[in-house]
Scaffold this motif. Structure first.
Motif, short mmCIF file in Angstrom:
data_model
loop_
_atom_site.label_atom_id
_atom_site.label_comp_id
_atom_site.label_asym_id
_atom_site.label_seq_id
_atom_site.Cartn_x
_atom_site.Cartn_y
_atom_site.Cartn_z
N GLU A 1 -4.23 -7.69 -0.28
CA GLU A 1 -4.07 -6.47 -1.68
C GLU A 1 -5.42 -6.62 -2.03
N HIS A 2 -5.15 -5.58 -2.28
CA HIS A 2 -6.32 -4.25 -3.33
C HIS A 2 -5.97 -4.97 -4.62
N LYS A 3 -4.83 -4.88 -5.23
CA LYS A 3 -5.08 -4.43 -6.37
C LYS A 3 -4.94 -5.46 -6.69
N THR A 4 -6.25 -6.25 -7.71
CA THR A 4 -6.39 -7.34 -8.32
C THR A 4 -5.28 -7.73 -9.24
N GLU A 5 -5.93 -7.23 -10.18
CA GLU A 5 -4.67 -7.51 -11.34
C GLU A 5 -3.23 -7.69 -10.90
N THR B 1 6.46 -2.39 -5.50
CA THR B 1 5.23 -3.30 -5.33
C THR B 1 5.74 -4.81 -6.54
N THR C 1 -10.15 -6.93 -12.65
CA THR C 1 -9.29 -6.94 -13.38
C THR C 1 -9.31 -6.27 -14.70
N SER D 1 0.64 -1.15 -0.02
CA SER D 1 -0.38 0.15 0.09
C SER D 1 0.72 1.68 -0.14
#
Ligand SMILES: Nc1ncnc2c1ncn2[C@@H]1O[C@H](COP(=O)(O)OP(=O)(O)O)[C@@H](O)[C@H]1O
Ligand SMILES: [Mg+2]
Length: 283
Positions: free
Chosen positions: A200-204, A179, A244, A172
């Motif tokens: 994690e929020h970043k699904t990609e 990252t 995504t 974050s």
């Protein structure tokens, strides 16, 4: 490797259970991604897997949580820290405060386990190198940026080489390069047999790196499966989870009657809309 059976937890004096009827299985050496809206219970789940709940948190606990064969829900935190490393959301809280340099900070946990000095130096240097921290080894942990501190917090867990690593939104505070570094390290650890749970929020990123995904909504696991399956679920937005780009493109294509959906990837943008290749050819 990680087995949660019908786990429920209510914080002391809380009006309701934060987690309920929770079953979770994470196979050894795999990477499991956990997604869910803010307040869905992700951090609470991380603390349960790492044994901090119930050992350091009052409240009502039900069910069993076992990690690497140890039943954490019945044990002490000392037993838990031998099998699970937890990287918390706020790296500042994770700095021991007892050490003057990043090098000493990274060696702290190893010292506590009486690891031989030469081996300690070797491990600290190796982990610092992988996480790009070598130039910071003689700095004070408190003189670092948020991102650098986050990497030190991750390194201080990685250096202990626990069989299970749980990371609560570890990227974050990191820029894209930081990252990427973290995910590279996680991939390598997983190849080496470490079991990883990452919130994690970043699904990609999860789509790219995880073997399995579980979705938490209002304290329950509402979906578990491969990233391709879970991130294509129509209910994702109702659970407060972003889609995504790949699954968005697939849904858009399906809506336009383009098949097969699995072979469709946007090849460009025209008038603000994604352009799809059909059977490999650009339209
Ligand atoms: N220490 C605590 N005491 C009481 N309630 C808490 C505590 N920590 C979290 N909660 C509550 O539990 C719920 C889930 O929180 P949390 O696990 O932090 O969710 P997430 O990490 O998904 O945002 C929230 O409603 C939150 O208010
Ligand atoms: Mg959280």
């Amino acid at each position: 490797m990680i087995e949660l059976r019908d786990v429920a937890f209510a914080y002391e004096d809380a009006p309701a259970f934060t987690l309920a009827h929770l079953d979770l299985d994470v196979a050894a050496g795999t990477i499991m991604g956990i997604v869910g809206a803010s307040g869905s219970g992700k951090t609470t789940l991380a603390k349960i897997i790492a044994g901090f709940i119930p050992s350091t948190e009052g409240g009502t606990y039900r069910g069993t949580a076992s990690v690497a064969g140890a039943v954490l829900s019945e044990g002490t935190l000392t037993e838990a820290v031998d099998v699970v490393g937890l990287v918390t959301q706020n790296p500042f809280n994770q700095i021991s405060g007892a050490r003057f340099t990043v090098r000493e900070e990274l060696a702290f946990g190893l010292e506590n386990r009486s690891v031989e000095r030469s081996q300690m130096i070797e491990r600290v240097d190796a982990v610092a190198d992988t996480l790009g921290l070598t130039a910071l080894l003689d700095r004070s942990p408190y003189a670092l940026s948020g991102g650098q501190m986050q990497l030190v917090a991750i390194a201080s867990m990685v250096v202990m080489a626990p069989p299970v690593l749980v990371l609560d939104e570890p990227t974050s505070q990191l820029d894209p390069a930081g990252t990427r570094l973290v995910y590279d390290v996680l991939a390598r650890l997983s190849e080496g047999g470490t079991t990883v749970v990452i919130i994690e929020h970043k699904t990609e990123l999860l789509h790219e790196h995880c073997d399995a995904i579980s979705v938490l909504a209002s304290g329950r696991i509402v979906s578990t499966g491969t990233p391709a399956t879970v991130f294509a679920d129509d209910r994702l937005s109702t659970w407060g989870v972003g889609q995504t780009r790949i699954t968005q493109a697939a849904r858009e294509a399906r809506a336009r009657g383009l098949l097969p959906v699995t072979a469709l990837l946007p090849v460009g943008v025209s008038d603000g809309a994604a352009v799809f290749a059909e059977n490999g050819a650009a339209r």
